[in-house]
Motif scaffolding. Structure first.
Motif, PDB file in Angstrom:
ATOM      1  N   LEU A 131      49.725  50.040 -28.478  1.00 22.76           N
ATOM      2  CA  LEU A 131      48.889  49.274 -27.558  1.00 22.76           C
ATOM      3  C   LEU A 131      48.087  48.220 -28.314  1.00 22.76           C
ATOM      4  O   LEU A 131      48.061  47.048 -27.923  1.00 22.76           O
ATOM      5  CB  LEU A 131      47.954  50.210 -26.791  1.00 22.76           C
ATOM      6  N   TYR A 175      49.094  55.786 -20.361  1.00 22.82           N
ATOM      7  CA  TYR A 175      48.157  56.483 -21.236  1.00 22.82           C
ATOM      8  C   TYR A 175      47.732  57.817 -20.619  1.00 22.82           C
ATOM      9  O   TYR A 175      47.664  58.832 -21.313  1.00 22.82           O
ATOM     10  CB  TYR A 175      46.928  55.612 -21.502  1.00 22.82           C
ATOM     11  N   THR A 234      48.354  61.522 -22.329  1.00 17.84           N
ATOM     12  CA  THR A 234      47.274  62.470 -22.587  1.00 17.84           C
ATOM     13  C   THR A 234      47.366  63.716 -21.726  1.00 17.84           C
ATOM     14  O   THR A 234      46.714  64.703 -22.014  1.00 17.84           O
ATOM     15  CB  THR A 234      45.900  61.814 -22.363  1.00 17.84           C
ATOM     16  N   VAL A 275      55.573  50.174 -24.584  1.00 17.95           N
ATOM     17  CA  VAL A 275      54.122  49.958 -24.582  1.00 17.95           C
ATOM     18  C   VAL A 275      53.779  48.698 -25.363  1.00 17.95           C
ATOM     19  O   VAL A 275      52.924  47.914 -24.953  1.00 17.95           O
ATOM     20  CB  VAL A 275      53.390  51.193 -25.149  1.00 17.95           C
ATOM     21  N   PHE A 321      50.455  56.429 -29.002  1.00 20.01           N
ATOM     22  CA  PHE A 321      50.284  55.436 -27.953  1.00 20.01           C
ATOM     23  C   PHE A 321      49.374  54.297 -28.401  1.00 20.01           C
ATOM     24  O   PHE A 321      49.698  53.134 -28.230  1.00 20.01           O
ATOM     25  CB  PHE A 321      49.692  56.090 -26.700  1.00 20.01           C
ATOM     26  N   LEU A 322      48.248  54.625 -28.983  1.00 21.35           N
ATOM     27  CA  LEU A 322      47.233  53.646 -29.323  1.00 21.35           C
ATOM     28  C   LEU A 322      47.683  52.590 -30.332  1.00 21.35           C
ATOM     29  O   LEU A 322      47.378  51.407 -30.144  1.00 21.35           O
ATOM     30  CB  LEU A 322      45.974  54.363 -29.816  1.00 21.35           C
TER      31      LEU A 322
END
Length: 129
Positions: A39, A84, A88, A107, A35-36
């Motif tokens: 982003l 997010y 998680t 995303v 995800f990060l």
């Protein structure tokens, strides 16, 4: 005059080169997360898109709708936060799973538009004298 015209062409090109270097670094640094990296890449890409005209020396005028850009960026920020939390596992709501898809490309696009809207609105705010 030639220096200004050359900077209009070279400024965005240098910004693109810097962004490519940052993307390569992010790929090596955050390879395991799903995800990060999307982003951060989207935020960097949106900021770069928002800075292309100002870096090139092209000024635009505000049309009075910058508040709506902040609202759009806020809504996209809430959407990214919910995505997010869903990734998680902190929030598991069936409604969110049906409505909000967590895909890397989604995303990336959402964070790009959120960063672009935020930066564009911040650069075009009415200045108080």
């Amino acid at each position: 005059m030639f220096l200004r015209k050359s900077f209009v062409a070279i400024g965005p090109l240098l910004l693109c080169l810097l962004l490519c270097v940052l993307f390569r670094w992010l790929d090596a640094f955050l390879a395991a997360d799903r995800f990060l990296p999307y982003l951060l890449k989207g935020l960097l890409l949106g900021a770069a898109l928002g800075l292309v005209l100002p870096v090139g020396g092209i000024a635009t005028r505000s049309n009075g709708l910058t508040g709506y850009l902040f609202v759009a960026a806020g809504l996209l920020g809430v959407t990214l936060l919910m995505q997010y939390l869903q990734v998680t596992g902190a929030v598991r709501l069936a409604v969110l799973e049906a409505v909000i898809g967590v895909n890397g490309q989604v995303v990336l696009v959402e964070s790009t538009v959120a960063a672009f809207c935020t930066l564009t609105a911040a650069l075009h705010r009415k200045r108080r004298a």
